[in-house]
Scaffold this motif. Structure first.
Motif, mmCIF file in Angstrom:
data_model
loop_
_atom_site.group_PDB
_atom_site.id
_atom_site.type_symbol
_atom_site.label_atom_id
_atom_site.label_comp_id
_atom_site.label_asym_id
_atom_site.label_seq_id
_atom_site.Cartn_x
_atom_site.Cartn_y
_atom_site.Cartn_z
ATOM 1 N N PHE A 29 -7.275 13.748 -12.447
ATOM 2 C CA PHE A 29 -7.953 13.456 -13.587
ATOM 3 C C PHE A 29 -8.883 14.952 -13.561
ATOM 4 C CE2 PHE A 29 -6.981 9.179 -13.496
ATOM 5 C CZ PHE A 29 -7.025 8.956 -14.591
ATOM 6 N N ILE A 30 -8.842 15.689 -14.453
ATOM 7 C CA ILE A 30 -9.575 16.885 -14.501
ATOM 8 C C ILE A 30 -10.617 16.909 -15.683
ATOM 9 C CG2 ILE A 30 -9.734 19.527 -15.108
ATOM 10 C CD1 ILE A 30 -6.942 19.332 -14.248
ATOM 11 N N ALA A 31 -11.915 16.751 -15.419
ATOM 12 C CA ALA A 31 -12.938 16.596 -16.495
ATOM 13 C C ALA A 31 -14.131 17.391 -16.324
ATOM 14 C CB ALA A 31 -13.402 15.098 -16.095
ATOM 15 N N PRO A 32 -15.228 17.266 -17.180
ATOM 16 C CA PRO A 32 -16.362 18.204 -16.839
ATOM 17 C C PRO A 32 -17.102 17.793 -15.825
ATOM 18 C CG PRO A 32 -16.127 17.462 -19.301
ATOM 19 C CD PRO A 32 -14.941 16.702 -18.510
ATOM 20 N N ASN A 33 -17.723 18.767 -15.206
ATOM 21 C CA ASN A 33 -18.737 18.480 -13.947
ATOM 22 C C ASN A 33 -19.800 18.068 -14.455
ATOM 23 O OD1 ASN A 33 -19.896 18.315 -11.457
ATOM 24 N ND2 ASN A 33 -20.132 20.518 -11.501
ATOM 25 N N SER A 34 -20.014 16.679 -14.505
ATOM 26 C CA SER A 34 -21.383 16.075 -14.896
ATOM 27 C C SER A 34 -21.643 14.945 -13.690
ATOM 28 C CB SER A 34 -21.258 15.483 -16.157
ATOM 29 O OG SER A 34 -20.321 14.368 -16.194
ATOM 30 N N THR A 35 -23.124 14.441 -14.083
ATOM 31 C CA THR A 35 -23.604 13.556 -13.338
ATOM 32 C C THR A 35 -22.726 12.066 -13.590
ATOM 33 O OG1 THR A 35 -25.064 12.948 -14.812
ATOM 34 C CG2 THR A 35 -25.863 14.454 -12.922
ATOM 35 N N ASP A 36 -22.156 12.144 -14.714
ATOM 36 C CA ASP A 36 -21.466 10.720 -14.913
ATOM 37 C C ASP A 36 -20.110 10.866 -14.508
ATOM 38 O OD1 ASP A 36 -23.661 9.752 -16.593
ATOM 39 O OD2 ASP A 36 -22.784 10.673 -18.415
ATOM 40 N N ASN A 37 -19.547 11.964 -13.946
ATOM 41 C CA ASN A 37 -18.007 12.148 -13.312
ATOM 42 C C ASN A 37 -18.144 12.445 -11.862
ATOM 43 O OD1 ASN A 37 -17.148 11.795 -15.930
ATOM 44 N ND2 ASN A 37 -17.175 14.135 -16.422
ATOM 45 N N PHE A 38 -18.947 13.472 -11.316
ATOM 46 C CA PHE A 38 -18.815 13.666 -10.034
ATOM 47 C C PHE A 38 -19.348 12.441 -9.193
ATOM 48 C CE2 PHE A 38 -19.739 16.351 -6.170
ATOM 49 C CZ PHE A 38 -18.379 16.691 -6.104
ATOM 50 N N HIS A 39 -18.415 11.975 -8.168
ATOM 51 C CA HIS A 39 -18.982 11.329 -7.408
ATOM 52 C C HIS A 39 -18.567 9.627 -7.954
ATOM 53 C CE1 HIS A 39 -21.350 13.706 -4.156
ATOM 54 N NE2 HIS A 39 -19.990 13.616 -4.111
ATOM 55 N N ASN A 40 -18.290 9.716 -9.160
ATOM 56 C CA ASN A 40 -17.791 8.716 -9.853
ATOM 57 C C ASN A 40 -16.456 8.291 -9.750
ATOM 58 O OD1 ASN A 40 -17.590 6.169 -11.454
ATOM 59 N ND2 ASN A 40 -18.668 7.418 -13.223
ATOM 60 N N PHE A 41 -16.222 7.807 -8.355
ATOM 61 C CA PHE A 41 -14.693 7.374 -8.199
ATOM 62 C C PHE A 41 -14.132 6.156 -9.060
ATOM 63 C CE2 PHE A 41 -15.622 10.168 -4.564
ATOM 64 C CZ PHE A 41 -14.490 10.737 -4.245
ATOM 65 N N ARG A 42 -14.966 5.324 -9.679
ATOM 66 C CA ARG A 42 -14.703 4.317 -9.975
ATOM 67 C C ARG A 42 -14.018 4.622 -11.498
ATOM 68 N NH1 ARG A 42 -15.092 -1.100 -9.350
ATOM 69 N NH2 ARG A 42 -16.050 -0.706 -7.596
ATOM 70 N N LYS A 43 -14.753 5.424 -12.081
ATOM 71 C CA LYS A 43 -14.324 5.878 -13.621
ATOM 72 C C LYS A 43 -12.983 6.344 -13.688
ATOM 73 C CE LYS A 43 -14.951 9.298 -17.043
ATOM 74 N NZ LYS A 43 -15.900 10.234 -17.657
ATOM 75 N N PHE A 44 -12.405 6.987 -12.335
ATOM 76 C CA PHE A 44 -11.127 7.648 -12.360
ATOM 77 C C PHE A 44 -10.165 6.779 -11.762
ATOM 78 C CE2 PHE A 44 -14.161 11.111 -12.521
ATOM 79 C CZ PHE A 44 -13.737 11.832 -13.847
ATOM 80 N N THR A 45 -10.434 5.847 -11.167
ATOM 81 C CA THR A 45 -9.513 4.986 -10.479
ATOM 82 C C THR A 45 -9.536 3.562 -11.296
ATOM 83 O OG1 THR A 45 -11.106 3.919 -9.037
ATOM 84 C CG2 THR A 45 -10.025 5.709 -8.148
#
Length: 330
Positions: free
Chosen positions: A87-103
């Motif tokens: 998954f390629i996404a904006p680098n934001s606090t909601d995304n980076f280190h948020n493995f749950r969102k992408f898994t």
């Protein structure tokens, strides 16, 4: 969200290049989904010492690719039974280190086909305590990648063999892999008739919530740029081996002529700074000559052979061959 089809390319260098090309060049305001299935390969984490992670002899014997990726984490084994998602996404606090969102989309599909998958710890997907997916992330400017493996029907015997390092004492600052108890997803399928491509399509459908799939078709110039990046970075010895952290290596052997210990100091960049030989071996020449010849040599079997071209190894270690010396050093 848009989907990029890699057109069933199984070359790990090309697939990692496609991922990097996408994060740096495509659809900067949209999220991107990419899948790839690689030929047998070991994918090394960005901060790892390659020599510490692979069984060199096994890798060479079985023509297994060794490729370093841009994300951190540990070394993983890929083959045609392993599905990789990105998954390629904006680098934001909601995304980076948020493995749950992408898994979570993957976990939802697994659960829908009867596999009781769950996120464990920070970045692993497990079933009944056994790891079926490891995930990692990296940032490139305003964008980030969250990518992971899915062990669908991987040859797990090869995982252990390819990642079993030759006995040695290695000291480096590279990030060591943590081996987990792994399993294939197919072991848990109530109905094992689902194949890996059908499973991939199910994840795509889940991500797009059953709606139409928005797809970006790479242009001929895109494909050419990916091929050039694959060649210049991901097939490069300097990237895959030479970027390893500096390390010290201690190897030893016994043979009919005595015992040999080799102490190597290898700089970052994969170049031998110093070699020292010790032992109760016999030889006509001073091993200091051999040590001097190896200093500055690239730490790679073919390069070692070139550095030692024309050297009578038996003059330093009685009844010991060049092939045996390279085997000891590497």
């Amino acid at each position: 969200m848009i989907f990029i089809d890699n057109e069933n390319n199984h070359d790990p260098a090309f697939n990692l290049a496609m991922e990097e090309f996408a994060i740096r060049n495509l659809a900067p305001r949209q999220e991107i989904l990419l899948f790839y299935i690689n030929e047998p390969s070991i994918i090394i984490g960005r901060n790892q010492n390659t020599v510490e992670e692979i069984n060199v002899d096994y890798v060479e014997e079985h023509a297994i690719h060794v490729v370093r990726r841009l994300s951190g984490g540990g070394a993983v084994y890929h083959d045609l039974g392993n599905l990789n998602f990105s998954f390629i996404a904006p680098n934001s606090t909601d995304n980076f280190h948020n493995f749950r969102k992408f898994t979570q989309p993957v976990i939802d599909v697994l659960q829908s086909i009867g596999v009781p998958a769950e996120l464990s710890g920070r970045n692993d997907i497990v079933v009944e305590g056994r790891k079926i997916s490891g995930n990692a992330q990296y940032v490139a400017g305003p964008r980030m990648v969250s990518h992971g493996t899915l062990l669908w029907n991987t040859d797990l015997t090869r995982v252990g063999d390819a990642l079993r390092v030759k006995a040695a004492k290695i000291e480096s600052k590279g990030i060591k892999s943590v081996r987990s108890r792994v399993a294939n997803i197919t072991e848990f399928l109530p109905e094992p008739h689902v194949d890996i491509l059908t499973f991939r399509q199910m994840i795509i459908d889940g991500v797009f919530a059953g709606g139409s799939v928005s797809q970006y078709a790479l242009t001929p110039s895109d494909w050419q740029a990916v091929a050039e990046l694959a060649e210049n970075r991901y097939r490069s010895w300097d990237w895959n081996y030479g970027r390893s952290p500096a390390f010290n290596l201690h190897r030893e052997t016994r043979y009919p002529g005595g015992g040999i210990e080799a102490l190597l100091n290898v700089d970052r960049g994969g170049v031998i700074r110093q070699v020292k030989f010790f032992g109760d071996f016999f030889g006509q020449h001073d091993v200091a000559e051999l040590e001097a010849r190896l200093a500055g040599c690239r730490y790679e079997p073919n390069a070692l052979r070139v550095c030692l071209e024309g050297v009578d190894v038996r003059g330093y270690f009685m009844n010991y061959s060049l092939d045996e010396l390279i085997e000891l050093l590497y």
